[in-house]
Write an enzyme that holds these catalytic residues in place. Sequence first.
Site, PDB file in Angstrom:
ATOM      1  N   GLU A  27     -16.410   6.037   3.715  1.00  0.00           N
ATOM      2  CA  GLU A  27     -15.628   5.688   4.908  1.00  0.00           C
ATOM      3  C   GLU A  27     -16.313   6.191   6.169  1.00  0.00           C
ATOM      4  OE1 GLU A  27     -11.435   6.249   4.993  1.00  0.00           O
ATOM      5  OE2 GLU A  27     -11.113   4.958   3.274  1.00  0.00           O
ATOM      6  N   LYS A  43      -2.505   6.705   1.296  1.00  0.00           N
ATOM      7  CA  LYS A  43      -2.459   7.022   2.736  1.00  0.00           C
ATOM      8  C   LYS A  43      -1.547   8.234   2.931  1.00  0.00           C
ATOM      9  CE  LYS A  43      -2.456   4.626   7.198  1.00  0.00           C
ATOM     10  NZ  LYS A  43      -3.827   4.963   7.585  1.00  0.00           N
ATOM     11  N   ARG A 103       0.835  -1.198   0.000  1.00  0.00           N
ATOM     12  CA  ARG A 103       0.000   0.000   0.000  1.00  0.00           C
ATOM     13  C   ARG A 103       0.876   1.257   0.000  1.00  0.00           C
ATOM     14  NH1 ARG A 103      -4.577   0.607   4.524  1.00  0.00           N
ATOM     15  NH2 ARG A 103      -2.760   0.960   5.863  1.00  0.00           N
TER      16      ARG A 103
END
Length: 341
Positions: free
Chosen positions: A221, A185, A83
């Site tokens: 989310e 992220k 990720r």
Amino acid sequence: MSKNVNIDWANLGFDYIKTDLRYISRWKDGKWDEGQLVEDNMLTISEASTALHYGQQCFEGLKAYRTKEGKIQLFRPDRNANRMIDTCRRILMPEVSVEKFIDACIQVVKANEHFVPPYETGATLYLRPFVIGVGSNIGVKPAPEYIFSVFCIPVGPYFKGGMVPVNFNISEYDRAAPYGTGAAKVGGNYAGSLYPHELAAKKGFADCVYLDPATHTKIEEVGAANFFGITKDNKFVTPKSPSILPSVTKYSLLHIAKEYLKMEVEERDVFIDNLDEFKEAGACGTAAVITPIGGIEYKDKLHVFHSETEVGPVTKELYNTLYGIQRGDVEAPEGWIVEVK
């Protein structure tokens, strides 16, 4: 444990504690150096670093767990590593290889082994790998140099008195943009969520639910976590969108629901007008594993799922199975656990 540390394991929160050593590696002239463990927890960087001005930085979060037998294990660090690679590509930072990422995490855990909490405390060692753009560069372009670092802190169990459902409201703000950096992220995603979170907290909610930025009709989310719901016909459902962060916990729960609990699983659109389809709901992420959702306030009405006070049976089983795998009490799928030796 090789050294004694003066820590009240039973009352640990999620706060910064300076541990002994952290890993640092620098990228310069097109390559990463070998990296080393250092005592100093302060970084000195140029005032013109891209991390400070243009948000060229990213981070990860994962944990080391002590098993009942006293072993220490990492949970799926390859997923975090991959990720981070995806995030680095998105904002034009040099990739940190999976091997380098995992090696750095193992070095940090071994160097701070006495900070890994005992099994019976339910506490863990939280690892924070990050990459930042540094060097003197004031133009809007990638940095000339980068730092990759990993530090660790012991953290307490998220639910000290046992899991309790919490309520959320719907935010009118967007967490991400279509074709933006929602799936990366990067710190900017979190900076933008501070104000909506504060608004939700002032109204008595744990956090807010973000809807899709294009139509505001679909759940994306829940705060800084991924959403899942259990339908009335016992399917595990989680939203699918290119602007959702691909949570390691969520994909682990998808596997557990299918392979361990023998449920049907679906990654698909979750429309906010269809909350009635779910008998249980939760938010999932590294910190809490699962936060049960008691209810979601939508159009001035609180839609309650299983209960505002009791955790639903499927949510409880999902949590117990995943947390058991992480702590070494339940057999893990192949490749999920990396032992720190």
